[in-house]
Write a protein that holds these residues in place. Sequence first.
Motif, PDB file in Angstrom:
ATOM      1  N   ASP A   1      39.500  40.804  28.401  1.00 59.28           N
ATOM      2  CA  ASP A   1      39.243  40.048  27.299  1.00 59.28           C
ATOM      3  C   ASP A   1      39.937  40.524  26.108  1.00 59.28           C
ATOM      4  OD1 ASP A   1      37.754  41.937  26.066  1.00 59.28           O
ATOM      5  OD2 ASP A   1      35.805  41.543  26.775  1.00 59.28           O
ATOM      6  N   ASP A   2      39.355  39.676  24.992  1.00 56.14           N
ATOM      7  CA  ASP A   2      40.380  40.057  23.882  1.00 56.14           C
ATOM      8  C   ASP A   2      40.067  41.180  23.153  1.00 56.14           C
ATOM      9  OD1 ASP A   2      41.822  37.770  24.333  1.00 56.14           O
ATOM     10  OD2 ASP A   2      40.943  36.580  22.676  1.00 56.14           O
ATOM     11  N   HIS A   3      38.798  41.663  23.720  1.00 55.89           N
ATOM     12  CA  HIS A   3      38.553  43.184  23.064  1.00 55.89           C
ATOM     13  C   HIS A   3      39.040  44.342  23.662  1.00 55.89           C
ATOM     14  CE1 HIS A   3      36.104  40.743  20.146  1.00 55.89           C
ATOM     15  NE2 HIS A   3      35.582  40.219  21.118  1.00 55.89           N
ATOM     16  N   GLY A   4      39.772  44.170  24.754  1.00 53.61           N
ATOM     17  CA  GLY A   4      40.232  45.256  25.802  1.00 53.61           C
ATOM     18  C   GLY A   4      39.242  45.645  26.827  1.00 53.61           C
ATOM     19  N   ILE A   5      38.351  44.988  26.837  1.00 48.60           N
ATOM     20  CA  ILE A   5      37.411  45.235  28.050  1.00 48.60           C
ATOM     21  C   ILE A   5      37.714  44.623  29.239  1.00 48.60           C
ATOM     22  CG2 ILE A   5      34.910  44.993  28.783  1.00 48.60           C
ATOM     23  CD1 ILE A   5      33.985  44.956  25.971  1.00 48.60           C
ATOM     24  N   ARG A   6      37.886  45.509  30.234  1.00 44.19           N
ATOM     25  CA  ARG A   6      38.362  44.995  31.620  1.00 44.19           C
ATOM     26  C   ARG A   6      37.356  44.295  32.432  1.00 44.19           C
ATOM     27  NH1 ARG A   6      40.717  48.785  36.390  1.00 44.19           N
ATOM     28  NH2 ARG A   6      40.985  47.064  37.944  1.00 44.19           N
ATOM     29  N   HIS A   7      37.174  43.200  32.987  1.00 38.39           N
ATOM     30  CA  HIS A   7      36.413  42.508  33.774  1.00 38.39           C
ATOM     31  C   HIS A   7      36.767  42.359  35.241  1.00 38.39           C
ATOM     32  CE1 HIS A   7      33.866  41.217  30.026  1.00 38.39           C
ATOM     33  NE2 HIS A   7      35.046  41.309  29.489  1.00 38.39           N
ATOM     34  N   VAL A   8      35.921  42.884  36.241  1.00 39.64           N
ATOM     35  CA  VAL A   8      36.384  42.844  37.457  1.00 39.64           C
ATOM     36  C   VAL A   8      35.073  42.254  38.218  1.00 39.64           C
ATOM     37  CG1 VAL A   8      37.004  44.229  39.491  1.00 39.64           C
ATOM     38  CG2 VAL A   8      37.717  44.888  36.923  1.00 39.64           C
ATOM     39  N   GLY A   9      35.281  41.370  39.323  1.00 38.42           N
ATOM     40  CA  GLY A   9      34.371  41.250  40.160  1.00 38.42           C
ATOM     41  C   GLY A   9      34.731  39.621  40.829  1.00 38.42           C
ATOM     42  N   HIS A  10      33.597  39.287  41.682  1.00 38.52           N
ATOM     43  CA  HIS A  10      33.802  38.080  42.352  1.00 38.52           C
ATOM     44  C   HIS A  10      32.501  37.263  42.228  1.00 38.52           C
ATOM     45  CE1 HIS A  10      31.056  40.124  45.199  1.00 38.52           C
ATOM     46  NE2 HIS A  10      30.854  39.179  45.589  1.00 38.52           N
ATOM     47  N   ILE A  11      32.620  35.922  42.270  1.00 35.80           N
ATOM     48  CA  ILE A  11      31.559  35.058  41.979  1.00 35.80           C
ATOM     49  C   ILE A  11      31.374  33.799  43.106  1.00 35.80           C
ATOM     50  CG2 ILE A  11      32.409  33.618  40.257  1.00 35.80           C
ATOM     51  CD1 ILE A  11      29.723  33.587  38.850  1.00 35.80           C
ATOM     52  N   VAL A  12      30.183  33.829  43.801  1.00 38.58           N
ATOM     53  CA  VAL A  12      30.198  32.799  44.803  1.00 38.58           C
ATOM     54  C   VAL A  12      29.505  31.543  44.230  1.00 38.58           C
ATOM     55  CG1 VAL A  12      29.219  32.354  46.976  1.00 38.58           C
ATOM     56  CG2 VAL A  12      30.249  34.515  46.491  1.00 38.58           C
ATOM     57  N   ASN A  13      29.899  30.335  44.298  1.00 37.37           N
ATOM     58  CA  ASN A  13      29.082  29.210  44.033  1.00 37.37           C
ATOM     59  C   ASN A  13      28.771  29.181  42.478  1.00 37.37           C
ATOM     60  OD1 ASN A  13      28.991  28.291  46.757  1.00 37.37           O
ATOM     61  ND2 ASN A  13      26.845  29.292  47.175  1.00 37.37           N
ATOM     62  N   PRO A  14      29.832  29.400  41.795  1.00 36.18           N
ATOM     63  CA  PRO A  14      29.567  29.438  40.383  1.00 36.18           C
ATOM     64  C   PRO A  14      29.459  27.973  39.721  1.00 36.18           C
ATOM     65  CG  PRO A  14      31.928  29.669  40.840  1.00 36.18           C
ATOM     66  CD  PRO A  14      31.310  29.561  42.257  1.00 36.18           C
ATOM     67  N   VAL A  15      28.393  28.213  38.652  1.00 35.30           N
ATOM     68  CA  VAL A  15      28.163  27.140  37.815  1.00 35.30           C
ATOM     69  C   VAL A  15      28.605  27.788  36.360  1.00 35.30           C
ATOM     70  CG1 VAL A  15      26.510  25.582  36.603  1.00 35.30           C
ATOM     71  CG2 VAL A  15      26.123  26.141  39.096  1.00 35.30           C
ATOM     72  N   LEU A  16      29.372  26.695  35.581  1.00 30.67           N
ATOM     73  CA  LEU A  16      30.073  27.230  34.291  1.00 30.67           C
ATOM     74  C   LEU A  16      29.284  26.570  33.397  1.00 30.67           C
ATOM     75  CD1 LEU A  16      32.209  29.020  33.516  1.00 30.67           C
ATOM     76  CD2 LEU A  16      33.795  26.839  33.026  1.00 30.67           C
ATOM     77  N   ASP A  17      28.686  27.501  32.190  1.00 29.11           N
ATOM     78  CA  ASP A  17      28.004  27.015  31.019  1.00 29.11           C
ATOM     79  C   ASP A  17      29.134  27.015  29.859  1.00 29.11           C
ATOM     80  OD1 ASP A  17      25.900  26.587  32.450  1.00 29.11           O
ATOM     81  OD2 ASP A  17      24.804  28.471  31.746  1.00 29.11           O
ATOM     82  N   LEU A  18      29.317  25.996  29.173  1.00 31.50           N
ATOM     83  CA  LEU A  18      30.265  26.252  27.967  1.00 31.50           C
ATOM     84  C   LEU A  18      29.295  26.007  26.769  1.00 31.50           C
ATOM     85  CD1 LEU A  18      33.245  23.912  29.287  1.00 31.50           C
ATOM     86  CD2 LEU A  18      33.110  26.601  29.265  1.00 31.50           C
ATOM     87  N   PRO A  19      29.607  26.340  25.531  1.00 24.15           N
ATOM     88  CA  PRO A  19      28.824  26.043  24.272  1.00 24.15           C
ATOM     89  C   PRO A  19      29.027  24.663  24.049  1.00 24.15           C
ATOM     90  CG  PRO A  19      30.812  27.597  23.824  1.00 24.15           C
ATOM     91  CD  PRO A  19      30.971  26.997  25.321  1.00 24.15           C
ATOM     92  N   ASP A  20      27.809  24.145  23.342  1.00 23.83           N
ATOM     93  CA  ASP A  20      27.490  22.845  23.178  1.00 23.83           C
ATOM     94  C   ASP A  20      28.751  22.380  22.309  1.00 23.83           C
ATOM     95  OD1 ASP A  20      24.999  22.789  24.096  1.00 23.83           O
ATOM     96  OD2 ASP A  20      24.168  23.535  22.219  1.00 23.83           O
ATOM     97  N   PRO A  21      29.369  21.153  22.187  1.00 21.55           N
ATOM     98  CA  PRO A  21      30.588  20.423  21.685  1.00 21.55           C
ATOM     99  C   PRO A  21      30.439  20.803  20.033  1.00 21.55           C
ATOM    100  CG  PRO A  21      29.554  18.820  23.159  1.00 21.55           C
ATOM    101  CD  PRO A  21      28.407  20.136  23.276  1.00 21.55           C
ATOM    102  N   GLY A  22      28.913  20.619  19.345  1.00 22.16           N
ATOM    103  CA  GLY A  22      29.167  20.921  18.046  1.00 22.16           C
ATOM    104  C   GLY A  22      29.315  22.493  17.642  1.00 22.16           C
TER     105      GLY A  22
END
Length: 220
Positions: A100-121
């Motif tokens: 990510d933009d803070h230098g933290i490495r993210h590793v993994g897998h995800i099955v049947n994901p559902v994505l939550d995004l911030p509210d439009p506002g």
Amino acid sequence: MPVRYERSRPADRRVRVQGRPVDTFPALPPEAERGSVRRITVVGEEVLSRPCRVVTELGTPELSALIDDMFLTMYVADGAGLAANQVDVGLRLFVYDCPDDHGIRHVGHIVNPVLDLPDPGSRRLIDDFEGCLSVPGAGMTVPRTDRAVARGLDKDGNPVVVEGTGYFARCLQHETDHLFGHTYLDRLSKRDRKDALRQMAERREDVFAQRSIKAARLGQ
């Protein structure tokens, strides 16, 4: 030309695996050590343009082997994420190894994901360079939200919640798009899409050659 979405993963002591912090983690994930390289599908192939099926068989050797193969395939192609339909398997699953933009490495897998995004506002769109392993050699600027949360399961059916900001949020959105049968090209204007396809036509053979060289180094 390297694109930001396909950059190599740095060795970083700050690592989150399956959304949880760990003290140490190898540069090459254990899954990749067990995997075999598969062919990466290219835009225009039908499997990339249709929605993926829900994974119903969890905890199987076949699913574990698929994830292992996806990790190694992603590593050989210098990817930050890879969806199952990018190795010609139409299942709702992706793997990732992405900073990510803070230098933290993210590793993994995800099955049947559902994505939550911030509210439009409250959401903030960021224009940044994006490429795709299935659009080899091309890269374009794509707007994405700066935060995203993916909720799903691991290969054994345990709940997984992964939160991403910045570049990792982009990765989560990019890979989830694949599972709905979309690539980042679908988010471009006609002119930009044409430009991306031109880039791919000019550079794809060089990209394939580099992947072959890296696979050969690993004895694949």
